[in-house]
Each structure stands twice: as structure tokens, then as C-alpha cells.
Design an enzyme around this catalytic site. Structure first.
Site, PDB file in Angstrom:
ATOM      1  N   ARG A  28       0.833  -1.201   0.000  1.00 12.87           N
ATOM      2  CA  ARG A  28       0.000   0.000   0.000  1.00 12.87           C
ATOM      3  C   ARG A  28       0.866   1.249   0.000  1.00 12.87           C
ATOM      4  O   ARG A  28       1.809   1.360   0.775  1.00 12.87           O
ATOM      5  CB  ARG A  28      -0.911  -0.009   1.230  1.00 12.87           C
ATOM      6  CG  ARG A  28      -1.846   1.194   1.251  1.00 12.87           C
ATOM      7  CD  ARG A  28      -2.986   0.984   2.212  1.00 12.87           C
ATOM      8  NE  ARG A  28      -2.583   1.142   3.602  1.00 12.87           N
ATOM      9  CZ  ARG A  28      -3.441   1.131   4.621  1.00 12.87           C
ATOM     10  NH1 ARG A  28      -4.736   0.933   4.416  1.00 12.87           N
ATOM     11  NH2 ARG A  28      -3.014   1.290   5.854  1.00 12.87           N
ATOM     12  N   CYS A  69      -6.222  14.720  -7.461  1.00 14.79           N
ATOM     13  CA  CYS A  69      -6.470  14.640  -6.023  1.00 14.79           C
ATOM     14  C   CYS A  69      -5.132  14.476  -5.293  1.00 14.79           C
ATOM     15  O   CYS A  69      -4.437  13.475  -5.487  1.00 14.79           O
ATOM     16  CB  CYS A  69      -7.383  13.455  -5.762  1.00 14.79           C
ATOM     17  SG  CYS A  69      -7.549  13.044  -4.055  1.00 14.79           S
ATOM     18  N   GLY A 103      -1.449   8.207  -3.835  1.00 13.33           N
ATOM     19  CA  GLY A 103      -0.070   7.764  -3.619  1.00 13.33           C
ATOM     20  C   GLY A 103       0.667   7.531  -4.927  1.00 13.33           C
ATOM     21  O   GLY A 103       0.071   7.034  -5.890  1.00 13.33           O
ATOM     22  N   GLY A 126       0.956   3.415  -6.336  1.00 13.71           N
ATOM     23  CA  GLY A 126      -0.084   2.847  -7.185  1.00 13.71           C
ATOM     24  C   GLY A 126      -0.332   3.698  -8.426  1.00 13.71           C
ATOM     25  O   GLY A 126      -0.452   3.188  -9.532  1.00 13.71           O
ATOM     26  N   TYR A 136      -9.664   1.702 -17.617  1.00 10.67           N
ATOM     27  CA  TYR A 136      -8.421   2.276 -17.076  1.00 10.67           C
ATOM     28  C   TYR A 136      -8.064   1.539 -15.786  1.00 10.67           C
ATOM     29  O   TYR A 136      -8.840   1.536 -14.836  1.00 10.67           O
ATOM     30  CB  TYR A 136      -8.660   3.763 -16.837  1.00 10.67           C
ATOM     31  CG  TYR A 136      -7.543   4.518 -16.144  1.00 10.67           C
ATOM     32  CD1 TYR A 136      -6.201   4.236 -16.384  1.00 10.67           C
ATOM     33  CD2 TYR A 136      -7.844   5.563 -15.261  1.00 10.67           C
ATOM     34  CE1 TYR A 136      -5.194   4.960 -15.751  1.00 10.67           C
ATOM     35  CE2 TYR A 136      -6.846   6.300 -14.639  1.00 10.67           C
ATOM     36  CZ  TYR A 136      -5.525   5.989 -14.883  1.00 10.67           C
ATOM     37  OH  TYR A 136      -4.538   6.705 -14.256  1.00 10.67           O
ATOM     38  N   TYR A 191      -8.609   2.926 -12.418  1.00  9.14           N
ATOM     39  CA  TYR A 191     -10.001   2.971 -11.969  1.00  9.14           C
ATOM     40  C   TYR A 191     -10.459   1.528 -11.787  1.00  9.14           C
ATOM     41  O   TYR A 191     -11.367   1.049 -12.433  1.00  9.14           O
ATOM     42  CB  TYR A 191     -10.889   3.711 -12.974  1.00  9.14           C
ATOM     43  CG  TYR A 191     -10.630   5.199 -13.072  1.00  9.14           C
ATOM     44  CD1 TYR A 191      -9.880   5.862 -12.099  1.00  9.14           C
ATOM     45  CD2 TYR A 191     -11.144   5.955 -14.117  1.00  9.14           C
ATOM     46  CE1 TYR A 191      -9.646   7.231 -12.180  1.00  9.14           C
ATOM     47  CE2 TYR A 191     -10.918   7.325 -14.204  1.00  9.14           C
ATOM     48  CZ  TYR A 191     -10.168   7.958 -13.230  1.00  9.14           C
ATOM     49  OH  TYR A 191      -9.947   9.305 -13.308  1.00  9.14           O
TER      50      TYR A 191
HETATM   51  C1  LIG Z   1     -10.131  10.297  -4.484  1.00  6.65           C
HETATM   52  C2  LIG Z   1      -9.396   9.691  -5.646  1.00  6.65           C
HETATM   53  C3  LIG Z   1      -8.941  10.515  -6.656  1.00  6.65           C
HETATM   54  C4  LIG Z   1      -8.253   9.984  -7.753  1.00  6.65           C
HETATM   55  N1  LIG Z   1      -7.838  10.836  -8.740  1.00  6.65           N
HETATM   56  C5  LIG Z   1      -7.162  10.327  -9.803  1.00  6.65           C
HETATM   57  C6  LIG Z   1      -6.690  11.172 -10.835  1.00  6.65           C
HETATM   58  O1  LIG Z   1      -6.887  12.389 -10.817  1.00  6.65           O
HETATM   59  N2  LIG Z   1      -6.019  10.613 -11.873  1.00  6.65           N
HETATM   60  C7  LIG Z   1      -5.787   9.262 -11.930  1.00  6.65           C
HETATM   61  O2  LIG Z   1      -5.141   8.808 -12.884  1.00  6.65           O
HETATM   62  N3  LIG Z   1      -6.224   8.440 -10.962  1.00  6.65           N
HETATM   63  C8  LIG Z   1      -6.896   8.937  -9.900  1.00  6.65           C
HETATM   64  N4  LIG Z   1      -7.330   8.085  -8.921  1.00  6.65           N
HETATM   65  C9  LIG Z   1      -7.045   6.648  -9.030  1.00  6.65           C
HETATM   66  C10 LIG Z   1      -5.626   6.343  -8.543  1.00  6.65           C
HETATM   67  O3  LIG Z   1      -4.693   6.702  -9.537  1.00  6.65           O
HETATM   68  C11 LIG Z   1      -5.454   4.856  -8.251  1.00  6.65           C
HETATM   69  O4  LIG Z   1      -6.373   4.451  -7.278  1.00  6.65           O
HETATM   70  C12 LIG Z   1      -4.018   4.552  -7.802  1.00  6.65           C
HETATM   71  O5  LIG Z   1      -3.731   3.196  -8.008  1.00  6.65           O
HETATM   72  C13 LIG Z   1      -3.813   4.934  -6.366  1.00  6.65           C
HETATM   73  O6  LIG Z   1      -2.504   4.755  -5.934  1.00  6.65           O
HETATM   74  P1  LIG Z   1      -2.253   4.615  -4.345  1.00  6.65           P
HETATM   75  O7  LIG Z   1      -0.827   4.370  -4.136  1.00  6.65           O
HETATM   76  O8  LIG Z   1      -2.919   5.738  -3.651  1.00  6.65           O
HETATM   77  O9  LIG Z   1      -3.152   3.342  -4.055  1.00  6.65           O
HETATM   78  P2  LIG Z   1      -2.932   1.963  -3.292  1.00  6.65           P
HETATM   79  O10 LIG Z   1      -4.318   1.558  -2.911  1.00  6.65           O
HETATM   80  O11 LIG Z   1      -1.918   2.074  -2.220  1.00  6.65           O
HETATM   81  O12 LIG Z   1      -2.384   1.017  -4.440  1.00  6.65           O
HETATM   82  C14 LIG Z   1      -3.078   0.737  -5.637  1.00  6.65           C
HETATM   83  C15 LIG Z   1      -2.539  -0.560  -6.256  1.00  6.65           C
HETATM   84  O13 LIG Z   1      -1.144  -0.445  -6.500  1.00  6.65           O
HETATM   85  C16 LIG Z   1      -0.406  -1.381  -5.702  1.00  6.65           C
HETATM   86  N5  LIG Z   1       0.751  -0.667  -5.154  1.00  6.65           N
HETATM   87  C17 LIG Z   1       0.727   0.451  -4.394  1.00  6.65           C
HETATM   88  N6  LIG Z   1       1.974   0.830  -4.096  1.00  6.65           N
HETATM   89  C18 LIG Z   1       2.806  -0.053  -4.675  1.00  6.65           C
HETATM   90  C19 LIG Z   1       4.220  -0.191  -4.714  1.00  6.65           C
HETATM   91  N7  LIG Z   1       5.000   0.683  -4.095  1.00  6.65           N
HETATM   92  N8  LIG Z   1       4.756  -1.240  -5.371  1.00  6.65           N
HETATM   93  C20 LIG Z   1       3.957  -2.138  -5.997  1.00  6.65           C
HETATM   94  N9  LIG Z   1       2.613  -2.054  -6.002  1.00  6.65           N
HETATM   95  C21 LIG Z   1       2.028  -1.022  -5.344  1.00  6.65           C
HETATM   96  C22 LIG Z   1      -1.371  -1.809  -4.607  1.00  6.65           C
HETATM   97  O14 LIG Z   1      -1.039  -3.075  -4.083  1.00  6.65           O
HETATM   98  C23 LIG Z   1      -2.694  -1.769  -5.334  1.00  6.65           C
HETATM   99  O15 LIG Z   1      -2.846  -2.929  -6.124  1.00  6.65           O
HETATM  100  C24 LIG Z   1      -8.027   8.597  -7.825  1.00  6.65           C
HETATM  101  C25 LIG Z   1      -8.477   7.774  -6.799  1.00  6.65           C
HETATM  102  C26 LIG Z   1      -9.172   8.298  -5.719  1.00  6.65           C
HETATM  103  C27 LIG Z   1      -9.673   7.398  -4.634  1.00  6.65           C
END
Ligand SMILES: Cc1cc2nc3c(=O)[nH]c(=O)nc-3n(C[C@H](O)[C@H](O)[C@H](O)COP(=O)(O)OP(=O)(O)OC[C@H]3O[C@@H](n4cnc5c(N)ncnc54)[C@H](O)[C@@H]3O)c2cc1C
Ligand SMILES: *[C@@H]1O[C@H](CO)[C@@H](O)[C@H](O)[C@H]1NC(C)=O
Ligand SMILES: *[C@@H]1O[C@H](CO)[C@@H](O)[C@H](O)[C@H]1NC(C)=O
Ligand SMILES: *[C@@H]1O[C@H](CO)[C@@H](O)[C@H](O)[C@H]1NC(C)=O
Ligand SMILES: *[C@@H]1O[C@H](CO)[C@@H](O)[C@H](O)[C@H]1NC(C)=O
Ligand SMILES: *[C@@H]1O[C@H](CO)[C@@H](O)[C@H](O)[C@H]1NC(C)=O
Length: 536
Positions: free
Chosen positions: A109, A175, A179, A182, A475, A478
Site C-alpha cells: 500500500r 487529487c 499515492g 499505485g 483504465y 479505476y
Molecule cells: C479520491 C481519488 C482521486 C483519484 N484521482 C485520480 C486522478 O486524478 N487521476 C488518476 O489517474 N487516478 C486517480 N485516482 C485513481 C488512482 O490513480 C489509483 O487508485 C491509484 O492506483 C492509487 O494509488 P495509491 O498508491 O494511492 O493506491 P494503493 O491503494 O496504495 O495502491 C493501488 C494498487 O497499487 C499497488 N501498489 C501500491 N503501491 C505499490 C508499490 N509501491 N509497489 C507495488 N505495487 C504497489 C497496490 O497493491 C494496489 O494494487 C483517484 C483515486 C481516488 C480514490
């Protein structure tokens, strides 16, 4: 002799089975913890400082802190046996090694924004590697690059770049709490995509740890694996520790506007017309549309509101003449527009009131508390006729859709110039725009959840006639488990995975399978939508 009724026996057998499973995982989990201590070496602070089990009082708060969809934070949601928040790469290596040895799955995560909770929920015994402590950002202005650790959020990335230079920015999401771990590994679009492509298009190096616990960079991982992690979705190939990104140029003044039009103000015609111009506009101009139901000015009536939200990489005068040339129907006037710096525009798009200090970008807590939500995506290659749009409006009037919206994100510009196979993210030339379908609700419970999810599924069925076909593209950032999954227990089959895999990646799916088979042949890194290895 009276036979023992099976209705008596079954609960007994189930209880026995559960206590057996629990005992095995508890036993594994003890040994797993010992293994971690053994393998973590003597880095300081020691690994015990970053291990949380349900016995630690802060376990729940650490788990819940990054959960962005409360649908996956209920008493029945499966919980990890252990959470590790590494401070050192060696602690990630130890976790990978010990998880394999003791039969645990790993969920990684970074920001926790996964739409389906895959970064913190699993139906087999699992541990979470939460990268929240690995979030340093080093900006190298001279070379126009930055190293960003995977646990950073994109708001921090924007902030740290601006701190060093107002001439640079980065192309990633809207947003700020998303992170980079992901987000960059699944693509990452934002308001600069028509000018510079998506985040994954602008990654030039990475550091990751593979299934054998090796620390790899671009050179040592090779071009196939480096290709796969830029858009192939996080989590199939290993743990990404850091990205090296190429910064992009931003002008000192940009212009933003938000223009709202409802049905009485020709919204249907304007949305229809937008489809003919949005992807052909000057690449400095980005106009997205958010659609939702709203109260009409006529007492007690509902309407549809189309909100045209724009970033222009230049000043108001140029913007007004561009709009006069290409989209005069919108009726944009000077009073609708505000000039500001690029970094201020990131706050504007994130919904902060004007004048907010820039350091709100550093906060990992979203501006508004997240609701329960379900989302889906589509790509549009031919304009939807007005009658098609009217069918969407009808569905917005249903009561499940009170907090629903559609976001139409224009493509074209740089997006059409990058070849489909450059990185796994394949949605390039031929796409006018992408649709994000989103339904939110506040009411708790499975019944409410089913009602709202069923609404968005009905809308998705209705939209089939109007969106991309064979495959109906989606995508990966998403994440939508409706379009197909691996088995919950983690076995993957190429055929089964192809149904969702070709939607996310088109023909790049096959190359992803090839890379996966090469780097993780036993399919250790897996989840409901991980890339399958051919040998498994
Ligand atoms: C409120 C909101 C706004 C958003 N806005 C946008 C936007 O403007 N544009 C857009 O393109 N997308 C957007 N998203 C979608 C977002 O890009 C994806 O949900 C993205 O995967 C989130 O990354 P994270 O690290 O926060 O998520 P996490 O839930 O931590 O990870 C997502 C996936 O990636 C894997 N992962 C995470 N970190 C790693 C790592 N270091 N190494 C290997 N695997 C890993 C996780 O296991 C999981 O499968 C939005 C989502 C939300 C909820
Ligand atoms: C969790 O509890 C264990 C056992 O008491 C302890 O060793 C460990 O340091 C605690 N974890 C944290 C992060 O405090
Ligand atoms: C720019 O990159 C070069 C080559 O990677 C490196 O040697 C140099 O130190 C970098 N400049 C700065 C200011 O870090
Ligand atoms: C709607 O469009 C018509 C012409 O297509 C125009 O005459 C009218 O002024 C528009 N209404 C509004 C509120 O913009
Ligand atoms: C819309 O109207 C309803 C009923 O008239 C009212 O309860 C609701 O608060 C209104 N919503 C907004 C956003 O004004
Ligand atoms: C997973 O695959 C293995 C090896 O092919 C097989 O033995 C096992 O039964 C499968 N498990 C499930 C749950 O399908």
C-alpha cells in the site's frame, strides 16, 4: 440406530475447520514474526518498531489511516495478520522472504486509493507492507528530474517541485492525497495530460524489489520489466520503492475556469458539441466536464448540470481568443476566468478555496471525508448522439444517483502521439475522451451498497452502445472487479485473466504476461487482478 442429522454435523465441521485454519495461521504468524526479526538485520530503528499486529493498540489506526473507500473498512472486511511500515529497504526484503517461507500473501500500500481496496484486503492470510514512511522527494532542478519514494503522495510531489522551481511541474492526478506507488504504476492522468501525457510516460528510472528480494534499478531490471511497471498496474511484479521522474515545464501564469450549464442553459447541446472539439483543441488547453443531477431554478424540479472545468497554460487573453475560435458555444467570458500560478491551479482543481496556503498539498487527509463509492470507466471513440446523452440524464434522476457523477476527460494532443505499445497503458490515438462513472453514498449496510452498485451497473450496461468495443476498454487505475477477476484464492489462468487484461491493456496484455512469467514464475505477487504467469 438413529442417524446423526447432517444439519447437526455441518456447523460442527465448520467450527472445527475454522479453528484449524485460525490455529495454522496464528502459528504461521508467530513464526513469520520471528523470521522478520531474524532477517531484518540490525538496522536502526529495529524492525520491531514498524511491526503492528492486532495486539498492538495502534494496529487499527495504522490500518484505517489510508483507507479511502470505507466499503472496505467494515467489521466483515478481512484484516491483515501483520502490518509493516518499513523505514529501510532491508525491512521490505525481509518481509518478502518471510512471507514466502510462511505462506503469507503480501499487499503493498502506498496511498490506499485503490477503488476496490486491493492494497489492504485479501481473502487469504496476508500482511500489508505500508510504504507511508518511505516518502522522501529529491528534486534535481539542474537536470529537470526528481527521485520520489513510493509512499509519497502527489500533492507532496507538486509542492516539493515548486519549492525548488516555479518553472517546473509534473503531469499526474488531480487529487493530492493519491499515492505515487499505485498511481504511477497504473498510469496517472491529470490536467497536463494533453500537453505531456500521463505520469507513467514521464518515468525515467525506478528502484524496486523483486520476488527474490533483489534491489533493482532500470539497468539491472532490464527494459522489459521497466516497461511493465510503468502502467501495468502496481503489485504484479514486486515492490516499487522509488521512481525517478522527468519534470515538465509550466509557464509562470496559467488560467482556470469553471462554467456550469444546466439543461435549461443548453447543457445537452454543449456536451454534445464538446465531443467534437475537446480532443482537437490546442494542447495547452484542457477542458473536462463533470455531469451530475442538480436542483433546477424552477422550484422542486431536478436538472442535469454540466460543469466545464479548464486549465489553460497561458494568460486570459489568449484563452479567450482560442475559445472564441474553437468553442464559442460555451459563451466563456473574462469574468469566468482567473489567472494564477500552476501550483495554485493544483489547489483549485483539488477543490480548495482560493488563498489556501500551499502546504495543504502535504496533508494525507482528504479535503472531505470519503464516502462509500463504486466507480467504473469507459473510453469514447465516436461522439455520443444527443439522444444517447438524454438516456444518461434519465438515469441521473433515479434516487440512487443523488451523489453520482460522470467525469469526461479529453484526450488528444500528446496522448495521441505516444504509440500504444510505448508503455502498458494503451489508450492513445482514436480516443476522444475517457469516462469515469462514480456513485457515492453515505448510508451504511449491504442493502444500500447493493442499490447503488446496481445503479452504476445498469448505467454501464446502457452505455455499451456508445463506447469502445472489442475490447470495451477500461483504465486500470479505476480498478473495477466487475470486468473480471482471478480466483479469490489467487490462482490465475491466462484465459480467465484475458477478459479483464485486454480491457485494461489491449494487446500489451500479452507482453505483460511474458514479463510476469520471466520475473515471478511462481506467481507470488498476486491479487484479484494481477497479471498471470504462464507457468502457474
Ligand atoms: C479520491 C481519488 C482521486 C483519484 N484521482 C485520480 C486522478 O486524478 N487521476 C488518476 O489517474 N487516478 C486517480 N485516482 C485513481 C488512482 O490513480 C489509483 O487508485 C491509484 O492506483 C492509487 O494509488 P495509491 O498508491 O494511492 O493506491 P494503493 O491503494 O496504495 O495502491 C493501488 C494498487 O497499487 C499497488 N501498489 C501500491 N503501491 C505499490 C508499490 N509501491 N509497489 C507495488 N505495487 C504497489 C497496490 O497493491 C494496489 O494494487 C483517484 C483515486 C481516488 C480514490
Ligand atoms: C507491537 O507489539 C510488540 C509486542 O509487544 C512490540 O514488540 C512492538 O514493538 C509493537 N509495535 C510497535 C510499532 O510499537
Ligand atoms: C545531473 O545529472 C548528472 C548525471 O546523472 C549528475 O552527475 C549530476 O550530479 C546531476 N546534477 C545535480 C545538480 O545533481
Ligand atoms: C441555447 O441555444 C440557442 C441556440 O442554439 C440560443 O438561441 C439560446 O440563447 C441558448 N440559451 C442559453 C441559455 O444559452
Ligand atoms: C434540492 O432540493 C431538495 C428538495 O427541494 C432539497 O432538500 C435539497 O437540499 C436541495 N439540494 C441542494 C443541493 O440545494
Ligand atoms: C491452484 O493451482 C494449483 C496448481 O495448478 C492446484 O493444485 C490448486 O488446486 C489450485 N487451487 C485452486 C484454489 O484452484
Amino acid at each position: 440406530m438413529k442417524p446423526v442429522s447432517s444439519s447437526v454435523l455441518i456447523p460442527f465441521v465448520i467450527t472445527l475447520l475454522f479453528s484449524f485454519l485460525w490455529a495454522t495461521s496464528a502459528h504461521n504468524h508467530e513464526e513469520f514474526l520471528q523470521c522478520l526479526t531474524l532477517h531484518a538485520g540490525n538496522s536502526t530503528p529495529s524492525i520491531s518498531q514498524v511491526i503492528y499486529t492486532p495486539a498492538n493498540s495502534s494496529y487499527s489506526s495504522v490500518l484505517e489511516f489510508s483507507i479511502q473507500n470505507p466499503r472496505f473498512s467494515t467489521p466483515t472486511t478481512p484484516k491483515p495478520l501483520v502490518i509493516i511500515t518499513p523505514l529501510h529497504v532491508s525491512q521490505i526484503q525481509a518481509t518478502i522472504k518471510c512471507s514466502q517461507k510462511h505462506g503469507m500473501q503480501i499487499r503493498v500500500r502506498s496511498g490506499g486509493h485503490d477503488f476496490e481496496g486491493l492494497s489492504y484486503v485479501s481473502y487469504v492470510p496476508f500482511v500489508i507492507i505500508d510504504l507511508i514512511n518511505l516518502r522522501s522527494i529529491n528534486v534535481d532542478v539542474e537536470n529537470g528530474t526528481a527521485w520520489v519514494e513510493a509512499g509519497a503522495i502527489i500533492g507532496e510531489v507538486y509542492y516539493k517541485i515548486t519549492e525548488k522551481s516555479r518553472n517546473f511541474g509534473f503531469t499526474a492526478g488531480v487529487c493530492p492525497t493519491v499515492g505515487v506507488g499505485g498511481h504511477f504504476s497504473g498510469g496517472g492522468w491529470g490536467t497536463l495530460l494533453r500537453k505531456y501525457g500521463i505520469a507513467a510516460d514521464n518515468i525515467v528510472d525506478a528502484q524496486m524489489i523483486d520476488v527474490k528480494g533483489r534491489i533493482l534499478d532500470r539497468e539491472s531490471m532490464g527494459e522489459d520489466l521497466f516497461w511493465a511497471i510503468r502502467g501495468g498496474g502496481g503489485a504484479s511484479f514486486g515492490v516499487i520503492v522509488a521512481w525517478k521522474i522527468k519534470l515538465v515545464h509550466v509557464p509562470s501564469t496559467v488560467t482556470v475556469f469553471t462554467v456550469n450549464r444546466n439543461l435549461e442553459q443548453n447543457a445537452t447541446k454543449l456536451v454534445h458539441q464538446w465531443q467534437y472539439v475537446a480532443d482537437k483543441l490546442d494542447e495547452d488547453l484542457f477542458i473536462l466536464i463533470t455531469l451530475s443531477a442538480a436542483n433546477s431554478s424552477q422550484e422542486g424540479r431536478r436538472t442535469i448540470q454540466a460543469s466545464f472545468n479548464s486549465l489553460y497554460l497561458g494568460g486570459i487573453d489568449n484563452l479567450l481568443s482560442l475559445m472564441q475560435e474553437s468553442f464559442p458555444e460555451l459563451g466563456l467570458v473574462r469574468e469566468d476566468c482567473s489567472e494564477m500560478s500552476w501550483i495554485e491551479s493544483t489547489l483549485y482543481f483539488a477543490g480548495f478555496p482560493s488563498g489556501e496556503p500551499l502546504d495543504v498539498l502535504l496533508s494525507r487527509t482528504p479535503l472531505t471525508r470519503p464516502n462509500f463509492f463504486k466507480a467504473k470507466s469507459d473510453y469514447v471513440t465516436e461522439p455520443i448522439p444527443e439522444v444517447g446523452l438524454e438516456g444518461i440524464w434519465e438515469r441521473f434522476y433515479q434516487k440512487e444517483a443523488e451523489k453520482a457523477s460522470l467525469v469526461l476527460v479529453p484526450y488528444g494532443g500528446r496522448m495521441s502521439e505516444i504509440p500504444e505499445s510505448a508503455i502498458p497503458f494503451p489508450h492513445r490515438v482514436g480516443n476522444i475522451y475517457k469516462i469515469l462513472y462514480l456513485v457515492n453514498w453515505e448510508e451504511e449496510g449491504i442493502v444500500e451498497s447493493e442499490r447503488h452498485i446496481s445503479w452504476i451497473r445498469r448505467l454501464y450496461t446502457y452505455m455499451a452502445a456508445y463506447v469502445s468495443k472489442s475490447p470495451r476498454a477500461a483504465y486500470v487505475n479505476y480498478r473495477d472487479l466487475d470486468i473480471g477477476t482471478n480466483s479469490k484464492k489467487g490462482n490465475t489462468s491466462y484465459r480467465r485473466a484475458s477478459t479483464w487484461g485486454t480491457k485494461y491493456f489491449k494487446s500489451n496484455f500479452n507482453r505483460l504476461v511474458h514479463v510476469k512469467t520471466m520475473v515471478d514464475p511462481t506467481n507470488f505477487f498476486r491479487n484479484e487482478q494481477s497479471i498471470p504467469a504462464l507457468s502457474s
